[in-house]
Scaffold this active site. Structure first.
Site: not given
Length: 331
Positions: A55, A58, A145, A209
């Site tokens: 993404h 990010e 991420h 994450e």
């Protein structure tokens, strides 16, 4: 967006592609824009993949990878294990968006064959690069991420579906040393990048994450010190010196339900600033999808990755429940 070093293989002006250069005790190969392989002269027994920017907005993982590559080039970080860096979606980075046409992290394990956007083509190439890279029996892939929302657990990792295989204490301990103390267990195949590496290459792979999405220049990089330190140790030391596994260090959640958006009239019944892992009371209305209503079905059920704006047919919300670490099959 601040200038990124040429080593990242900029989306435009890709003069480095197909070239290589020598550094002390290793060779750096530029396979494609944002695809950089480090080949030590005498490699250890691990193959390590770090991916970021699946993404494009990010930014913190991109900065972590950038700084590692910069130090490798400067001779400040000596790489002892074969390492592949993947900056997955350069076009989205340049655009400053999560993606250009479609969510790339729904396009792996062959799902890229179902479309014809640049992201579909890039996902197919990324699979090819990972297949080309993995050679050793010990294989690791950390897909880095940051999340759209705040989180009750700032850093967490998704452990892809193991198809009945055990969960590894060494990997849980490594993640805890990275500051990632929360693990989300996927209980079914997915089309994420990390699951692809697990299923196709028998790698230890995770979606990691590391915090919340922020623009370039606004990340507090001190919050990623533990992760950055451990990533560097992983590729620069012959063998990691990890502490003994301690179940008390970990929070584990099991996926309860995946709620997809199937209707144009879809809405979430909580505010946009509600954090990941927020718990709701039994019976609370979570989402409305056309004529279907989704409520909390069991005590302790919490929400994660809510996104009402996903395309039709895609996941708009996961619910999870706590699981005792002692219930896991561990090796």
């Amino acid at each position: 967006m601040p200038d990124l070093p040429d080593v990242l293989g900029p989306y435009e002006g890709q003069a480095l592609i197909g070239t290589s250069l020598r550094i002390e005790s290793a060779r750096i190969e530029f396979w494609d824009a944002g695809v950089i392989a480090i080949e030590p002269d005498q490699p250890g027994d691990k193959d390590v993949v770090f991916s970021c920017a699946v993404h494009g907005d990010e930014t913190a993982p991109i900065e972590i990878v950038r700084d590692m590559l910069t130090d490798i080039l400067a001779g400040k970080l000596q790489v002892k294990h074969r390492t592949l860096f993947l900056i997955a979606n350069p076009a989205a980075i340049v655009n400053g968006t999560r993606f250009i046409d479609v969510n790339m992290n729904r396009l792996f394990s062959g799902a890229h064959a179902q479309g014809d956007t640049p992201e579909h083509h890039r996902a197919a190439k990324l699979e090819q690069y990972v297949s080309r890279f993995f050679k050793q029996q010990r294989r690791f892939h950390y897909d880095l991420h940051t999340a759209i929302r705040d989180s009750a657990h700032e850093k967490f990792a998704v452990y892809p579906f193991t198809h009945g295989g055990p969960y590894k204490k060494e990997q849980l301990t490594f993640l805890a040393e990275c500051g990632v103390d929360t693990i989300l267990l996927n209980q079914a195949p997915t089309t994420t990048f990390s699951y692809y590496s697990v299923r196709e290459h028998n790698a230890d792979a995770f979606t990691v994450e590391l915090g919340k999405v922020r623009p370039f220049g606004e990340n507090d990089m001190s919050r990623f010190t533990d992760a950055d330190t451990m990533f560097r140790k992983l590729i620069s030391t012959s063998e990691l010196d990890l502490p003994k596994f301690d179940s008390n260090r970990h929070h584990v959640y099991d996926v309860s339900r995946s709620i997809d958006r199937t209707a144009e009239d879809f809405r979430l019944n909580f505010a946009d600033n509600v954090a990941n892992f927020t718990e709701f009371e039994l019976g609370h209305l979570l989402a409305v999808d056309g004529e279907n209503e989704y409520t909390v079905e069991q005590p302790g059920e919490r929400i994660i990755f809510p996104n009402a704006k996903v395309a039709l047919g895609q996941r708009a919300l996961l619910t999870v429940v706590p699981m005792p670490v002692e219930n896991l099959k561990l090796v």
